[in-house]
Enzyme design. Sequence first.
Site, mmCIF file in Angstrom:
data_model
loop_
_atom_site.group_PDB
_atom_site.id
_atom_site.type_symbol
_atom_site.label_atom_id
_atom_site.label_comp_id
_atom_site.label_asym_id
_atom_site.label_seq_id
_atom_site.Cartn_x
_atom_site.Cartn_y
_atom_site.Cartn_z
ATOM 1 N N LYS A 155 -93.830 20.483 15.421
ATOM 2 C CA LYS A 155 -94.020 19.140 14.877
ATOM 3 C C LYS A 155 -95.499 18.951 14.571
ATOM 4 O O LYS A 155 -96.356 19.143 15.446
ATOM 5 C CB LYS A 155 -93.564 18.098 15.915
ATOM 6 C CG LYS A 155 -92.065 18.092 16.145
ATOM 7 C CD LYS A 155 -91.340 17.457 14.983
ATOM 8 C CE LYS A 155 -89.894 17.163 15.337
ATOM 9 N NZ LYS A 155 -89.202 16.490 14.213
ATOM 10 N N LYS A 252 -78.175 15.661 9.166
ATOM 11 C CA LYS A 252 -78.013 15.278 10.571
ATOM 12 C C LYS A 252 -76.741 14.463 10.730
ATOM 13 O O LYS A 252 -76.492 13.523 9.974
ATOM 14 C CB LYS A 252 -79.228 14.490 11.052
ATOM 15 C CG LYS A 252 -80.449 15.404 11.138
ATOM 16 C CD LYS A 252 -81.629 14.746 11.770
ATOM 17 C CE LYS A 252 -82.775 15.730 11.885
ATOM 18 N NZ LYS A 252 -84.063 15.054 11.997
HETATM 19 MG MG MG Z 1 -87.474 16.306 10.715
#
Ligand code: MG
Length: 338
Positions: A155, A252
Amino acid sequence: MQLILHTFKLKLKHTFTITHESRNVQPTLIVELREGNFRGFGEATETPYYGVTLEKMKAQLEAVRPLIEKYDLKNPEDFWQYISPYLQDDHPFALCALDIAANDLWGKKSGKKLYEAWGLDISKNPITDYTIGIDTVEKMVEKIKEVPFPLYKIKLGTKEDIKIVKELRKHTNAVFRVDANTAWDVEETIQNAVQLKELGVEFIEQPMKADNWEGMKKVYAESVLPIIADESCIVEDDVARCYGFFHGVNVKLMKCGGLTPAKRMIAHAHKVGLKVMVGCMTESNVGCSAIAQLLPLLDYVDMDGILLVEDHISTGITIDYGKVIYAAENGTGANLIG
Ligand SMILES: [Mg+2]
């Protein structure tokens, strides 16, 4: 079908920080659908960034309880068509939990694992990455040492993104993928891609703001690394929108409303030549075991949720150095413990 709602607070192993937020505990909703001795389980997590709370999801499902409880489940697609008009929301998390539970119940009733019922071959499944959240460089290095893995998702979205990746690279030969969670602009993305490629990064996830389509057009043409849409690809209609702006999409389950629409999105994306990833959202094994059923359809997967939480509320898949191992149980393989 009988509807039963369970809530849990999953304790995270590390404080998890991304551009949007930072947290230690992940509240989650487990939806159970029961028919005779068969129990199907689905999941959606509380996600304040999208305004999704456990209370809101429970209220949405309570409102459709009579429709669910009088329904005779023949197949999950028909059930999704039947119930989804009542659970439409900008963020159809409750619908997702219900759809996964219906799929799981259907698989268990059919005596098959879902991937078997869908006729999929698991021999070429992609391995999952392990996510390293934003932290001090030292802590990020520590996490890599603590969890040796062949593939990490890092990240980013700090002032020293390249420095972080350079430092991490000193400690592992693993493949990297990075997720900037909308923190970069056009020039940064194009320049970062050059350096990141040299550092063994395979793709960049959502470098820029979700609605910066003009910018993405330029990045799509000039980036030396593939760019995968996440915040820009939420629901089914977004797949068509991403074509020509991204090289792939991250689907997702909670954002699109479950396994049923996710399968349609994957088919659509592949048809137009987009790569497909499925990502998790710090679910327990209930959600991760559902994602695992889609593996044969995917180019990439990010389903390390069960490695990031302390609580083990459910049986289901296990992960061995990136390789996903299915549970013996049918359906998704998930069963609540206790
Ligand atoms: Mg993402």
